[in-house]
Scaffold this active site. Structure first.
Site, short mmCIF file in Angstrom:
data_model
loop_
_atom_site.label_atom_id
_atom_site.label_comp_id
_atom_site.label_asym_id
_atom_site.label_seq_id
_atom_site.Cartn_x
_atom_site.Cartn_y
_atom_site.Cartn_z
N CYS A 170 0.84 -1.19 0.00
CA CYS A 170 0.00 0.00 0.00
C CYS A 170 0.88 1.24 0.00
CB CYS A 170 -0.93 0.00 1.21
SG CYS A 170 -1.96 1.50 1.32
N CYS A 206 17.56 6.98 21.99
CA CYS A 206 17.81 8.35 21.53
C CYS A 206 16.80 8.71 20.45
CB CYS A 206 19.23 8.47 21.01
SG CYS A 206 19.64 10.12 20.41
#
EC number: 2.3.2.31
Length: 1066
Positions: free
Chosen positions: A819, A879
């Protein structure tokens, strides 16, 4: 049985014929043909198809060099016909040969037996205008054509050796000329057509018999016989008839009993053409109708005015009517003035020579004048009429035996010489009045036989009145011909042909379509001119087509004069080059041929060849040693610098010498010269000659340094090459910045285009070809990734341009379907559903999806680069600073806002501009990961958003327990994808604490919930300072709940959570 010599000859002959069939352009060297030419076999055994002896004998007229040259030229053209038939790419009109082709007429048709050679090639079908192959024959007989072509080639080579006196058999020409009839008859059955053509026709009357009349005028006795035409003519008509280009090369012979004693060439001198003697004139009207040839040379009476004319006169001397023509209304002494019977309807009478032609003929068969051509004008010049009248009165007896040798044409004023009656320029008949001195010899007969025509004054006054219409017709015809010529010249200029070329084509060929003739025939004519010029004077070497073209144009298409002009021009050019010191031995002939006769270019070529040894010595020597700049003669060093290196002034040369003499001597000579040309400031020159590299500190002159347009850093060539080579092979395209300062910022599209356009030129000269090709490849990929239609495959990470509007996309690399919006693998259940509905359907109905639990949810909500749209199936824990591996874009993985490097932040009020940072919205995981799970759950509960606290039904447990979210972990051998494996506290839906918080924050972001509703007062004050850059203070008398509500309202109104967040624009 044939002997050994004959068998060897036949074997060599078959070998050459096979080679010619294999390659029609095959050129046989003289050494290869010499065994066939040096054999002692007779011509009948050497030429089995071609009767070479009879072909040479029937054309042997005049000097041997002349007729051998003519025959060699014809054989050369015949050889080209044969090679064209053997060529795989034959000419377009190979099936036929036209007799009106000027090259054919002037070469092949000028010799006897030329047409039968074409019949041997296969041109056996006679046509009115030429020869052609039979209709049923599709291809020529290659073996027959090859054998005949080889024999033509051998005969042409043999004639060329005879002309050069280099033939191996000295008696070869005598063999060809004296071959017995018995030897020739051996080949009668094989070469019968050639024998029929080349057998000479019957000669005119034998010695002592009276010659017949001229076939053209019918009055003067015939003194010349043309074997090619088989006609007898008088000298005057011979010049007119054989002046045509197609008959210019015919050889004429004097008849026995005439005044000619030798065979005549194609150009007869006018002084050698005798006039019929006046003693042969006889009076008597019966001579006009006598069929006896002996009486054909008698004077004749004009049927219009009864004037007695000389036997060879075609027109009446008084009324200019043709011989035997009656004009109604004018009665002579022998007629009643009745109309003369008209010619039959299937014939027409020529207005010039009175010959009756067939109705279908366009040109007269005798004089070749057009059917509608007007007769010669009857206007008599007043000066000539006066001379005529004076001659009639004086009756000078000398005029009966003398004929004026020079006369001027009344139509074109051309000065003609000799006893000719037709102008050599305009082909008009001369005025017969002043050329009738014989009439003075018979005054009594003229007076007795007819009435006097009147006085000379009456003649002069009556002619203009009777000749007005013919003069007007003549002027109209001249005007029409002039307009036609102008039209042809204009058409030629449009097609790129000069007026000289058009006019010369008309003069040479007489064609009505000169442009077509120039395209198809001019090249052959020029080749013939060059070949004839080379044969005329072999010491002048080969002639080029450019020289032949110029001579042909200068002589207006006259072939003979063009050959003479070509030879004269070449002699003049050779003499000019010889006066300059370049004779034939020095290659002047070859230089003239190579440069088309251009003396200037040939002189340049000869001078270059003479200077070649000097140039070779100049460049082959070792490099000139650097002079000692500490020499005592300073002036000499300055002069040397000024002269050799072309410095602008004496002062600049002294400045350069001073810099070279400085210690320590770190400057190169060429660097100093280049710097001195730009400036005369010594301090500036020192800085210019010692620029320091910003990377390694090496000092070099400024002209050797590299510099980028984005900064002022100077980089030495070695550092420049190494930096960009490493950046290309090991880094991203955006890392190709200055190695010293890191500029420019390649995230800016405006700087990107101008920077790389200039960098491309520098890298082309500095990098290796492989590295430079890699640069172009990476730059192309970077440009394609910026296309809005660019799409990354969710399965194999292949990028491509997708321009369709459908959600279902197929990767051209792995052929997997996915998709376009949600990047999930395409399933048939997705068709007709939105991405959210399809995800809910999978949660409910897909067992595999349910088995993965919330880990699959986090995997599907992975990280997408906001710049290049590349998808990463990674969790957001750890992070938040993410660096895209495809486009090198730095962004926050929670909100997708960009991270800015030092001094790159566009916000002028940013207080952390000097460090790496990013600006996150308050609902970003960057801030919400510090919240407890209970607080995040409360935010969802307050907004009625459902969340999981236990693993969904059907979730499989991980072996060994722990969190099921897949992560990329670094190991010794690289990176490996495996489950998180951390401890999963109760109430965290089977996830670890970090991934459960990520799950809750994704729900908050999906429902656009504002976490500020749960902020404390301190958090509201921090958020106000962070986003509004204001330090809030409570108002006087304002309690804490009111202060908190006011900050919340201010924050939500001025810093809303809308579409400005990059995550929501994904």
């Amino acid at each position: 049985m044939p002997g050994d010599e004959e068998r060897g000859f036949l074997a060599a002959r078959e070998e050459l014929a096979s080679a010619l069939r294999w390659d029609s352009a095959q050129v046989f060297p003289l050494e290869q043909l010499m065994p066939l030419l040096a054999t002692s076999l007779p011509p009948a055994a050497r030429y089995l198809q071609l009767d070479a002896g009879r072909l040479v004998r029937c054309n042997a007229h005049g000097e041997p060099r002349n007729y051998l040259n003519t025959l060699s030229t014809a054989l050369n053209i015949l050889e080209k016909y044969g090679r064209n038939l053997l060529s795989p790419q034959r000419p377009r009109y190979w099936r036929s040969v036209k007799f009106n082709n000027p090259v054919f007429r002037s070469t092949v048709d000028a010799v006897q037996g030329g047409r039968d050679v074409l019949r041997l090639y296969g041109y056996t079908e006679e046509r009115p205008d030429g020869l052609s192959f039979p209709e049923g024959q599709e291809e020529p007989d290659e073996y027959q054509v090859a054998v005949v072509t080889l024999e033509v080639l051998l005969l042409r080579t043999e004639l060329s050796l005879l002309l050069q006196n280099t033939h191996p058999r000295q008696n070869a020409l005598d063999q060809l000329l004296r071959e017995s009839v018995e030897d020739g008859m051996l080949q009668l059955s094989e070469f019968h057509p050639l024998l029929r053509e080349i057998v000479p026709g019957p000669r005119p009357s034998a010695q002592g018999s009276t010659p017949g009349p001229c076939f053209l005028c019918g009055s003067a006795p015939g003194t010349l016989h043309c074997p090619a035409c088989n006609q007898v003519s008088c000298p005057a008509c011979d010049i007119l008839f054989h002046g045509h280009p197609s008959r210019a090369h015919h050889l004429r012979q004097a008849l026995p009993g005439s005044h000619q004693t030798a065979s005549l060439s194609s150009s007869l001198p006018a002084s050698s053409q005798p006039r019929p003697p006046s003693s042969s004139l006889a009076l008597g009207d019966s001579s006009l109708s006598s069929p006896d040839p002996a009486n054909a040379c008698l004077p004749w009476h004009c049927l219009t005015c009864a004037t007695l004319n000389e036997p060879w006169a075609v027109f009446c001397a008084v009324c200019s009517q043709p011989k035997g023509c009656k004009v109604p209304g004018i009665e002579g002494s022998h007629g009643t003035g009745g109309l003369e019977p008209e010619p039959a309807r299937d014939q027409w009478a020529c207005q010039s020579c009175t010959f009756e032609n067939e109705a279908a003929a366009v040109l007269c068969a005798i004089c070749e004048r057009p059917r509608l051509a007007q007769p010669p004008s009857l206007v008599v010049d007043s000066h000539d009429a006066g001379v005529c009248q004076q001659s009639l009165k004086q009756e000078d007896p000398l005029l009966t035996a003398a004929q004026p040798q020079v006369w001027y044409c009344d139509h074109c004023t051309f000065c003609n010489s000799g006893p000719v009656w037709v102008c050599a320029m305009c082909n008009r008949t001369r005025d017969p009045i002043p050329t009738q001195p014989a009439l003075q010899s018979y005054p009594s007969s003229l007076e007795k036989g007819r009435p006097k025509p009147g006085s000379s004054q009456h003649l002069g006054s009556s002619l203009p009145a009777s000749c007005g219409d013919p003069e007007k017709q003549r002027q109209d015809k001249m005007r029409k011909e002039g307009l036609q010529l102008v039209s042809m010249i204009q058409e030629g200029e449009t097609a790129g042909a000069s007026p000289e070329e058009v006019f010369s084509a008309l003069q040479y060929s007489g064609t009505e379509v000169p442009l077509q003739w120039l395209r198809s025939e001019l090249s052959y004519v020029l080749e013939m001119v060059a070949e004839l010029a080379g044969q005329q004077d072999p010491e002048l070497g080969a002639f080029s087509c450019q020289e032949a073209r110029k001579a042909w144009l200068d002589r207006h298409g006259n072939l003979d004069e063009a050959v003479e002009e070509c030879v004269r021009a070449r002699r003049r050019k050779v003499h000019e080059l010889q006066s300059l010191g370049f004779g034939p031995k020095e290659g002047s002939l070859q230089a003239l041929f190579q440069h088309g006769g251009d003396v200037a270019r040939a002189l340049t070529e000869l001078q270059r060849q003479r200077l070649e040894p000097f140039h070779q010595r100049l460049w082959d020597r070792d490099p000139e040693p650097t002079p000692c700049w500490d020499g005592l003669d300073r002036q000499s060093l300055v002069r040397r610098l000024l002269a050799v290196y072309t410095l602008p002034s004496w002062g600049r040369a002294e400045l350069a010498l001073a810099l070279l003499q400085e210690t320590p001597r770190n400057y190169e000579l060429l660097d100093v010269v280049e710097a001195v040309r730009h400036s005369q400031d010594r301090a500036f020159l020192r800085r210019l000659l010692a620029q320091e590299c910003a990377v390694c500190g090496w000092a070099l002159p400024r002209n050797r340094m590299q510099a980028l347009i984005s900064c002022e850093c100077t980089i030495c060539p070695e550092c420049f090459r190494q930096h960009f080579t490493i950046a290309l092979k090991e880094k991203h395209i955006t890392d190709m910045v200055c190695p010293a300062c890191g500029r420019p910022d390649l995230t800016d599209d405006a700087q990107l285009l101008s920077y790389f356009s200039t960098l491309d030129i520098q890298l082309r000269e500095s990098l290796d070809p492989d590295a430079y090709a890699l640069f172009h490849k990476k730059l192309t990929e970077a440009v394609l990734m910026r296309d809005p239609k660019f799409l990354w495959c969710a399965q194999c990470s292949f990028g491509f341009i997708y321009e369709r509007e459908q959600l279902e996309a197929t990767c051209p690399q792995c052929h997997q379907t996915f998709c376009v919006r949600c990047k999930r693998q395409w399933e048939e259940q997705h068709r007709g559903r939105s991405c959210e509905d399809f995800q809910n359907w999978k949660r409910t109905n897909d067992p595999e999806y349910q088995a993965q639990g919330l880990a699959m949810y986090l995997q599907e909500n992975g990280i997408d680069c906001p710049k290049c749209k590349f998808s990463y199936a990674l969790a957001r824990g750890g992070c938040m600073h993410f660096h895209c591996t495809q486009c090198r874009h730095q962004f926050c993985s929670g909100c997708y806002n960009a991270f800015y490097a030092k001094n790159k932040c566009p916000d002028p009020n940013c207080k952390v501009k000097k460090s790496l940072h990013g600006h996150h919205p308050r609902d970003c995981l960057f801030y919400l990961r510090d919240w407890t799970a209970a607080r995040l759950q409360k935010l969802l509960q307050d907004n009625n958003v459902m969340f999981n606290t236990e693993p969904p039904a059907g979730t499989r447990a991980v072996p060994g327990g722990g969190c099921r979210v897949m992560e990329q972990k670094e190991v010794h051998s690289g990176f490996r994808d495996e489950a998180c494996g951390k401890e999963t506290p109760p109430g965290y839906a089977g996830l670890c604490q970090a991934h459960y918080k990520e799950y809750l924050v994704s729900l908050i972001n999906a429902h656009s919930l504002d976490p500020a509703t749960l902020y404390e007062v301190e958090e509201l004050e921090t958020a106000t300072i962070r986003y509004l850059h204001l330090a809030p203070q409570p108002a006087d008398g304002e309690d804490l709940p009111a202060y908190q509500a006011r900050l919340l309202q201010k924050l939500r109104e001025e810093v809303p959570l809308g579409q400005s967040i990059a995550r929501r624009r994904k």
